[in-house]
Design an enzyme around this catalytic site. Sequence first.
Site, PDB file in Angstrom:
ATOM      1  N   ARG A  98      24.966  98.071 -15.284  1.00  0.00           N
ATOM      2  CA  ARG A  98      24.839  97.917 -13.833  1.00  0.00           C
ATOM      3  C   ARG A  98      23.449  98.320 -13.330  1.00  0.00           C
ATOM      4  NH1 ARG A  98      27.155  95.051  -9.714  1.00  0.00           N
ATOM      5  NH2 ARG A  98      26.364  95.897  -7.789  1.00  0.00           N
ATOM      6  N   ASP A 127      31.146  99.236 -14.119  1.00  0.00           N
ATOM      7  CA  ASP A 127      32.555  99.533 -13.892  1.00  0.00           C
ATOM      8  C   ASP A 127      33.293  98.364 -13.275  1.00  0.00           C
ATOM      9  OD1 ASP A 127      32.595 102.159 -14.805  1.00  0.00           O
ATOM     10  OD2 ASP A 127      31.820 102.928 -12.902  1.00  0.00           O
ATOM     11  N   LYS A 173      23.020 111.259 -13.095  1.00  0.00           N
ATOM     12  CA  LYS A 173      23.068 109.891 -13.626  1.00  0.00           C
ATOM     13  C   LYS A 173      22.511 108.885 -12.631  1.00  0.00           C
ATOM     14  CE  LYS A 173      26.477 106.260 -14.702  1.00  0.00           C
ATOM     15  NZ  LYS A 173      26.388 105.465 -13.468  1.00  0.00           N
ATOM     16  N   ASN A 174      22.993 108.918 -11.392  1.00  0.00           N
ATOM     17  CA  ASN A 174      22.597 107.896 -10.424  1.00  0.00           C
ATOM     18  C   ASN A 174      21.126 107.999 -10.049  1.00  0.00           C
ATOM     19  OD1 ASN A 174      25.175 106.828 -10.435  1.00  0.00           O
ATOM     20  ND2 ASN A 174      25.855 107.995  -8.647  1.00  0.00           N
ATOM     21  N   MET A 183      35.112 102.082  -0.159  1.00  0.00           N
ATOM     22  CA  MET A 183      34.045 101.221  -0.668  1.00  0.00           C
ATOM     23  C   MET A 183      34.474 100.262  -1.769  1.00  0.00           C
ATOM     24  SD  MET A 183      30.706 103.678  -0.550  1.00  0.00           S
ATOM     25  CE  MET A 183      30.322 104.638   0.928  1.00  0.00           C
ATOM     26  N   ASP A 221      32.324 108.673  -5.506  1.00  0.00           N
ATOM     27  CA  ASP A 221      32.508 108.985  -6.923  1.00  0.00           C
ATOM     28  C   ASP A 221      33.374 110.219  -7.162  1.00  0.00           C
ATOM     29  OD1 ASP A 221      31.035 106.827  -7.708  1.00  0.00           O
ATOM     30  OD2 ASP A 221      29.197 107.923  -8.111  1.00  0.00           O
TER      31      ASP A 221
END
Length: 434
Positions: A97, A121, A22-23, A341, A319
């Site tokens: 995002r 998110d 995904k990222n 984070m 994550d």
Amino acid sequence: MASFVIEGGTKLNGEITPQGAKNEALQILCAVLITSEPVTLHKVPDIRDVNKLIELLGAMGVEVQFLGVESYRFCAKNVNIDYLETEEFRTKASSLRGSVMILGPLLARFGKAKISKPGGDKIGRRRLDTHFIGFQKLGARFLYEAETGMYHIDASQLKGTYMLLEEASVTGTANILMAAVMAKGKTTIYNAACEPYLQQLCAMLNRMGAKITGVGSNLLHIEGVDSLGGTEHTMLPDMIEIGSFIGMAAMTQSEITIKDCRIDQLGLIPDTFRKMGVQMEFRGDDIFVPGQDHYEIETFIDGSIMTISDAIWPGLTPDLLSIILVMATQAKGTVLVHQKMFESRLFFVDKLIDMGAQIILCDPHRATIIGLNRQQKLKGIRMTSPDIRAGQALLIAALSAEGTSVIDNVEQIDRGYQHIDQRLNALGAKIQRQ
């Protein structure tokens, strides 16, 4: 708003193949804007965030051709830059995002861009300072309209420069990198993010004609070029999904083979799960996780309680901390999970406490989990998914729990996990979508 109804307590068995990352996909999809030539992409995950970005690209005038399962061809020859002035663009971009990463390619190719404050998110503050300071150092000027939440950027004269990023932001590095590849002269980015996804973006841009060196390190050098061409690119398997499946197998006492993992790109992920007591075998590029009756969390060498924390690459990705946390509830031993984070990412633990987990939320960044060693199973409850990763962690908890659980707002899970209910049901899970 859709829900999952999960019958827990069933052991899973079989093989599962991770989706494309995904990222990485969010970065690579934005990069198609940087060239007028066709770009073919493979292993594009069929998830909400990615599909919404593809929809946004199409609305901007990018020709989108679906080639088959997980494969697309994009051609940004006729981008309508005026579309950025529309209310429709503001609405679409603000819901996603990843939309912020269209800025770098647009600045490189068209010398201007605008974007609304992106969504995503609700996991705490996610500043855009790194992106904009990097653009400014390349010579861009920007204006933020507080009333509309729009950022206007003028980058008609981008020039290469040296910059030291104040944080090794993955999306910030990607955005600045894409702007710099067509800036005049040489750009040096120090304290750059160096995740595998960033390495993939660099490799793709270099195949398109960019001149990027230092790939894989935190010191990137970019020689600006006049234009970029087309290319073909395949996404890595999603390391977050791979970690989720490892944790799920341990939590549900299931025997699972995770296929085609690109183990060489997983960094500390396998070793971290081993510290949590999870057994696994590498079989070629597959990860085999045997069914385990019990798994025990290691301690540090001096016997003190293990701490698992996130860090910039090659440290552990943040994550996966939600997955680590939930599987610790049924381990033997105690672990401190330190989420550095994002200050809101651990707040989902109240749902786990309601299910019977022994967790102390120390503060917004730290939680101590006392493993129950399966002596007291979690119990099914009704809960709501607050974000992508917490939603997947709650799904794993529900699969291991006694009784029936209901997870509302599963659209959050769908944002990051491709057809997850169907794929887990193929392993023997009992998940109904309502």
